[in-house]
Every structure is written in structure tokens, then in C-alpha cells.
Design a protein around this motif. Structure first.
Motif, PDB file in Angstrom:
ATOM      1  N   MET A   1      12.314  21.928  20.260  1.00 55.71           N
ATOM      2  CA  MET A   1      12.418  22.490  18.908  1.00 55.71           C
ATOM      3  C   MET A   1      13.679  21.939  18.235  1.00 55.71           C
ATOM      4  O   MET A   1      14.785  22.108  18.742  1.00 55.71           O
ATOM      5  N   THR A   2      13.514  21.261  17.112  1.00 58.23           N
ATOM      6  CA  THR A   2      14.659  20.664  16.431  1.00 58.23           C
ATOM      7  C   THR A   2      15.382  21.693  15.581  1.00 58.23           C
ATOM      8  O   THR A   2      14.771  22.619  15.022  1.00 58.23           O
ATOM      9  N   ASP A   3      16.710  21.539  15.489  1.00 56.71           N
ATOM     10  CA  ASP A   3      17.496  22.400  14.613  1.00 56.71           C
ATOM     11  C   ASP A   3      17.439  21.931  13.170  1.00 56.71           C
ATOM     12  O   ASP A   3      17.839  22.668  12.269  1.00 56.71           O
ATOM     13  N   SER A   4      16.989  20.693  12.944  1.00 55.90           N
ATOM     14  CA  SER A   4      16.923  20.143  11.585  1.00 55.90           C
ATOM     15  C   SER A   4      15.602  20.534  10.942  1.00 55.90           C
ATOM     16  O   SER A   4      14.722  19.700  10.707  1.00 55.90           O
ATOM     17  N   ALA A   5      15.446  21.828  10.683  1.00 60.49           N
ATOM     18  CA  ALA A   5      14.200  22.343  10.127  1.00 60.49           C
ATOM     19  C   ALA A   5      14.470  23.717   9.536  1.00 60.49           C
ATOM     20  O   ALA A   5      15.539  24.315   9.744  1.00 60.49           O
ATOM     21  N   PHE A   6      13.507  24.225   8.798  1.00 59.21           N
ATOM     22  CA  PHE A   6      13.582  25.599   8.299  1.00 59.21           C
ATOM     23  C   PHE A   6      12.200  26.234   8.395  1.00 59.21           C
ATOM     24  O   PHE A   6      11.170  25.552   8.305  1.00 59.21           O
ATOM     25  N   ALA A   7      12.189  27.535   8.602  1.00 61.43           N
ATOM     26  CA  ALA A   7      10.942  28.292   8.685  1.00 61.43           C
ATOM     27  C   ALA A   7      10.689  28.994   7.361  1.00 61.43           C
ATOM     28  O   ALA A   7      11.619  29.444   6.683  1.00 61.43           O
ATOM     29  N   VAL A   8       9.428  29.081   7.006  1.00 61.65           N
ATOM     30  CA  VAL A   8       9.019  29.769   5.781  1.00 61.65           C
ATOM     31  C   VAL A   8       8.664  31.208   6.138  1.00 61.65           C
ATOM     32  O   VAL A   8       7.696  31.455   6.859  1.00 61.65           O
ATOM     33  N   LEU A   9       9.455  32.147   5.655  1.00 57.31           N
ATOM     34  CA  LEU A   9       9.175  33.562   5.908  1.00 57.31           C
ATOM     35  C   LEU A   9       8.269  34.155   4.845  1.00 57.31           C
ATOM     36  O   LEU A   9       7.456  35.032   5.132  1.00 57.31           O
ATOM     37  N   ARG A  10       8.447  33.701   3.616  1.00 57.64           N
ATOM     38  CA  ARG A  10       7.606  34.153   2.492  1.00 57.64           C
ATOM     39  C   ARG A  10       7.352  32.960   1.598  1.00 57.64           C
ATOM     40  O   ARG A  10       8.282  32.411   1.017  1.00 57.64           O
ATOM     41  N   ALA A  11       6.093  32.558   1.509  1.00 59.35           N
ATOM     42  CA  ALA A  11       5.758  31.350   0.756  1.00 59.35           C
ATOM     43  C   ALA A  11       5.700  31.589  -0.751  1.00 59.35           C
ATOM     44  O   ALA A  11       5.843  30.650  -1.531  1.00 59.35           O
ATOM     45  N   GLY A  12       5.500  32.827  -1.181  1.00 54.95           N
ATOM     46  CA  GLY A  12       5.387  33.103  -2.605  1.00 54.95           C
ATOM     47  C   GLY A  12       4.022  32.728  -3.157  1.00 54.95           C
ATOM     48  O   GLY A  12       3.111  32.305  -2.430  1.00 54.95           O
ATOM     49  N   ALA A  13       3.875  32.875  -4.472  1.00 56.90           N
ATOM     50  CA  ALA A  13       2.590  32.638  -5.125  1.00 56.90           C
ATOM     51  C   ALA A  13       2.123  31.196  -4.958  1.00 56.90           C
ATOM     52  O   ALA A  13       0.959  30.938  -4.655  1.00 56.90           O
ATOM     53  N   LEU A  14       3.012  30.257  -5.181  1.00 57.95           N
ATOM     54  CA  LEU A  14       2.718  28.831  -4.991  1.00 57.95           C
ATOM     55  C   LEU A  14       4.042  28.095  -4.875  1.00 57.95           C
ATOM     56  O   LEU A  14       4.788  27.986  -5.849  1.00 57.95           O
ATOM     57  N   THR A  15       4.331  27.613  -3.688  1.00 59.12           N
ATOM     58  CA  THR A  15       5.541  26.822  -3.457  1.00 59.12           C
ATOM     59  C   THR A  15       5.117  25.493  -2.862  1.00 59.12           C
ATOM     60  O   THR A  15       4.398  25.463  -1.860  1.00 59.12           O
ATOM     61  N   THR A  16       5.547  24.405  -3.487  1.00 58.06           N
ATOM     62  CA  THR A  16       5.170  23.071  -3.033  1.00 58.06           C
ATOM     63  C   THR A  16       6.410  22.218  -2.836  1.00 58.06           C
ATOM     64  O   THR A  16       7.480  22.503  -3.382  1.00 58.06           O
ATOM     65  N   VAL A  17       6.257  21.160  -2.054  1.00 59.01           N
ATOM     66  CA  VAL A  17       7.311  20.160  -1.894  1.00 59.01           C
ATOM     67  C   VAL A  17       7.167  19.140  -3.012  1.00 59.01           C
ATOM     68  O   VAL A  17       6.062  18.647  -3.268  1.00 59.01           O
ATOM     69  N   GLN A  18       8.264  18.849  -3.689  1.00 56.86           N
ATOM     70  CA  GLN A  18       8.225  17.889  -4.798  1.00 56.86           C
ATOM     71  C   GLN A  18       9.471  17.017  -4.784  1.00 56.86           C
ATOM     72  O   GLN A  18      10.559  17.470  -4.438  1.00 56.86           O
ATOM     73  N   ASP A  19       9.293  15.754  -5.175  1.00 58.65           N
ATOM     74  CA  ASP A  19      10.422  14.866  -5.444  1.00 58.65           C
ATOM     75  C   ASP A  19      10.199  14.257  -6.824  1.00 58.65           C
ATOM     76  O   ASP A  19       9.653  14.923  -7.700  1.00 58.65           O
ATOM     77  N   LEU A  20      10.579  13.009  -7.029  1.00 61.84           N
ATOM     78  CA  LEU A  20      10.399  12.388  -8.348  1.00 61.84           C
ATOM     79  C   LEU A  20       9.018  11.776  -8.523  1.00 61.84           C
ATOM     80  O   LEU A  20       8.737  11.162  -9.560  1.00 61.84           O
ATOM     81  N   GLY A  21       8.154  11.917  -7.525  1.00 58.18           N
ATOM     82  CA  GLY A  21       6.761  11.507  -7.682  1.00 58.18           C
ATOM     83  C   GLY A  21       6.461  10.124  -7.152  1.00 58.18           C
ATOM     84  O   GLY A  21       7.349   9.375  -6.753  1.00 58.18           O
ATOM     85  N   ARG A  22       5.154   9.800  -7.133  1.00 61.75           N
ATOM     86  CA  ARG A  22       4.694   8.509  -6.605  1.00 61.75           C
ATOM     87  C   ARG A  22       4.202   7.635  -7.751  1.00 61.75           C
ATOM     88  O   ARG A  22       3.003   7.448  -7.970  1.00 61.75           O
ATOM     89  N   ALA A  23       5.153   7.087  -8.490  1.00 62.32           N
ATOM     90  CA  ALA A  23       4.829   6.238  -9.637  1.00 62.32           C
ATOM     91  C   ALA A  23       4.215   4.920  -9.182  1.00 62.32           C
ATOM     92  O   ALA A  23       4.466   4.441  -8.070  1.00 62.32           O
ATOM     93  N   GLY A 130       4.931   6.534  -0.682  1.00 62.83           N
ATOM     94  CA  GLY A 130       6.295   6.495  -1.174  1.00 62.83           C
ATOM     95  C   GLY A 130       6.851   7.781  -1.724  1.00 62.83           C
ATOM     96  O   GLY A 130       7.959   7.794  -2.263  1.00 62.83           O
ATOM     97  N   SER A 131       6.125   8.901  -1.587  1.00 62.23           N
ATOM     98  CA  SER A 131       6.602  10.170  -2.134  1.00 62.23           C
ATOM     99  C   SER A 131       6.252  11.316  -1.190  1.00 62.23           C
ATOM    100  O   SER A 131       5.230  11.281  -0.502  1.00 62.23           O
ATOM    101  N   ARG A 132       7.099  12.331  -1.191  1.00 59.96           N
ATOM    102  CA  ARG A 132       6.854  13.542  -0.406  1.00 59.96           C
ATOM    103  C   ARG A 132       6.219  14.642  -1.245  1.00 59.96           C
ATOM    104  O   ARG A 132       6.060  15.769  -0.789  1.00 59.96           O
ATOM    105  N   SER A 133       5.847  14.336  -2.474  1.00 62.27           N
ATOM    106  CA  SER A 133       5.322  15.348  -3.384  1.00 62.27           C
ATOM    107  C   SER A 133       3.929  15.826  -2.994  1.00 62.27           C
ATOM    108  O   SER A 133       3.075  15.040  -2.580  1.00 62.27           O
ATOM    109  N   THR A 134       3.715  17.113  -3.185  1.00 65.94           N
ATOM    110  CA  THR A 134       2.380  17.699  -3.083  1.00 65.94           C
ATOM    111  C   THR A 134       1.631  17.438  -4.378  1.00 65.94           C
ATOM    112  O   THR A 134       2.132  17.734  -5.463  1.00 65.94           O
ATOM    113  N   ASP A 135       0.442  16.875  -4.280  1.00 68.22           N
ATOM    114  CA  ASP A 135      -0.428  16.647  -5.438  1.00 68.22           C
ATOM    115  C   ASP A 135      -1.605  17.603  -5.303  1.00 68.22           C
ATOM    116  O   ASP A 135      -2.467  17.426  -4.446  1.00 68.22           O
ATOM    117  N   LEU A 136      -1.643  18.628  -6.140  1.00 69.33           N
ATOM    118  CA  LEU A 136      -2.679  19.654  -6.016  1.00 69.33           C
ATOM    119  C   LEU A 136      -4.061  19.155  -6.400  1.00 69.33           C
ATOM    120  O   LEU A 136      -5.060  19.701  -5.936  1.00 69.33           O
TER     121      LEU A 136
END
Length: 285
Positions: A1-23, A130-136
Motif C-alpha cells: 500500500m503506497t503512502d502517495s495516495a488519498f482515499a475518498v470518504l465522501r464523493a459528493g454529487a459529482l467529483t471528477t479529476v480534471q486538468d487543462l484537457g486533451r487538446a 495526454g490528459s488525466r481529465s474525466t470526459d463524461l
């Protein structure tokens, strides 16, 4: 188990990973995606010492709760909201130290729609094109967060900003979108184009990351034939069969078969990300 991580306790209505996008992939049918309120995402990254391009979390209305496995610097920007670390109130719009195992709770927005949570090192999910963004729309990138998920963190790069609170624009009480007519403006009557830029609309509750839908006067078509599908760009104002304009946002389709009568200037779209349903909306030339 890596320490370089985080756990999601409450995701909320809609939470996504986003960066500057995949242009650069529209010719393949892949939209850009990325943070809807790009300046807020960039600011969050700068506050924690990340590069602007690092991936952040984009929350919607109800926030989220996280537990990092290592001590991290965090910052929350965008829609103002309460922020707590292990139940203790901390600053919104400023870098905050979150100890390993503590709970970072990002509360429901006080105004606006989307908050941005940056963590030192960025959210280090695997990039796609080239992007970590979630595309719904297309399903590219990581799935929206769910309770119990564990996401990796990158290595912290630099010192965080030394500010008490970073200034940010308030969510709009009236949304003003500057447009350039075309490419299919002639598919609507001249009176309809006048209506578009002189009458008031409101933001529809049906709006999402794909498009900002409107409530207000319908635009009348001058051409009633079928339009072959053609390319769409960010900010395109499309007129669907009900005549009520739709402004395409980051997860928009790359082609469409309804006429695009105008295009919104990109800098005006950041405020659209924070416009709650019912917000008064005007299109101006």
C-alpha cells in the motif's frame, strides 16, 4: 500500500479529476474536456506549488471528503465553500497543510457550482491521450469519484504560495456571454438573431459539463432542412429543435447536426462554469 495516495470518504454529487484537457484530438472525435473553470483550477495548483497542468478535483455543489495517506498541502478554489481539516475550519482560497490520516472536508458551496481541490503533487491517475481529465461524454479518463476509491498522488514539486487568501472572482449574479455570429447564423431569421442578443435568458437546471442549456425565447429557423453533422468547437451556440440556445462546454461532442449560429469567446466560459440554475443570462455582440 503506497503512502502517495488519498482515499475518498465522501464523493459528493459529482467529483471528477480534471486538468487543462486533451487538446488536439477533435479530428479523432475526442473533445478537450478539462476544468470548466480553468482559472480556478490553475490558481488552486499555484497555491500548493504544482504546475498549472497538474490534475485537480472538480466538485459539484456538495463538495467531497478525502483522507491523504501522507501529509499534503491542499487548496480549494472556485465556488466558495467551508473547508475543514479533522473538523477544524481552515481557509478557502489558501494553502492548507493536511496531516497524513486527517480528513479534508470540502463542504457544500455557498455560491456558484464548482470548487477545485488541488493536492501537492497532483492527482496522479494514468493519463489518456495526454490528459488525466474525466470526459463524461466519451467516458475517457478516470471514472467520477465514488466513496471508498483510492487515487494516487504525485511527488510534491515546489513550495506552496505564501498568501492568506488569494483573490478570486465571485460567481456571477448575471452571466454575460460575448458572441461572434456564425458559421450558420443564416439558418435563423434576422429577428431571431436580434432576439438572441437583446432578450434575457436564464441558465437551465439541465445544464452540465457538456453544455449550458437556456430557458427563454426560442429562436426561429429560417432554413428548415436537415444539416449534415459538422465540427463543433468549445463555446459553440447551437440551436436545437426547441429553439432554445445551448452553449457547448468542455465535454461537448465534436460534431453536431443542428445549426451553430454563434460562438462564445472562451474567456467568458469560465464564469459559465459557476452559474447556478436560474442565473440571468445575456448574449452580447
Amino acid at each position: 500500500m503506497t503512502d502517495s495516495a488519498f482515499a475518498v470518504l465522501r464523493a459528493g454529487a459529482l467529483t471528477t479529476v480534471q486538468d487543462l484537457g486533451r487538446a488536439g484530438h477533435a479530428h479523432l472525435g475526442v473533445p478537450r474536456s478539462g476544468a470548466l473553470d480553468e482559472p480556478a483550477a490553475r490558481l488552486a495548483n499555484r497555491l500548493v506549488g504544482n504546475a498549472d497542468s497538474a490534475a485537480v478535483l472538480e466538485t459539484t455543489l456538495s463538495g467531497c471528503a478525502l483522507r491523504p495517506r501522507r501529509t499534503v498541502t491542499a487548496a480549494v478554489t472556485g465556488a466558495p465553500c467551508p473547508v475543514r481539516v479533522d473538523g477544524r475550519p481552515v481557509a478557502w482560497g489558501a494553502p492548507v497543510r493536511v496531516p497524513a490520516g486527517a480528513v479534508l472536508d470540502v463542504g457544500a458551496v455557498a455560491a456558484g457550482v464548482r470548487s477545485y481541490v488541488a493536492l501537492g503533487g497532483g492527482v496522479a491517475v494514468e493519463p489518456v491521450l495526454g490528459s488525466r481529465s474525466t470526459d463524461l461524454l466519451s467516458g475517457l479518463g478516470p471514472a467520477p469519484l465514488v466513496d471508498g476509491a483510492v487515487l494516487p498522488l504525485g511527488a510534491e514539486n515546489g513550495p506552496h504560495a505564501r498568501v492568506d487568501v488569494a483573490p478570486q472572482p465571485a460567481p456571477p449574479t448575471e452571466l454575460v456571454l460575448r458572441v461572434t455570429f456564425g458559421p450558420r447564423a443564416d439558418w435563423c431569421t434576422p429577428q431571431s438573431l436580434k432576439t438572441l442578443t437583446t432578450r434575457a435568458y436564464r441558465v437551465s437546471p439541465a445544464s452540465n459539463r457538456i453544455g449550458l442549456r437556456t430557458e427563454g425565447p426560442a429562436l426561429e429557423r429560417a432554413v428548415h432542412g436537415e444539416l449534415p453533422s459538422e465540427g463543433l468547437v468549445l463555446g459553440a451556440v447551437q440551436v436545437p429543435p426547441d429553439g432554445r440556445p445551448v452553449v457547448f462546454l468542455a465535454d461537448h461532442p465534436t460534431t453536431g447536426g443542428y445549426p451553430v449560429v454563434a460562438v462564445v469567446r472562451e474567456p467568458d466560459l469560465w464564469a459559465a462554469a459557476q452559474a447556478v440554475p436560474g442565473t440571468r443570462l445575456r448574449f452580447v455582440v
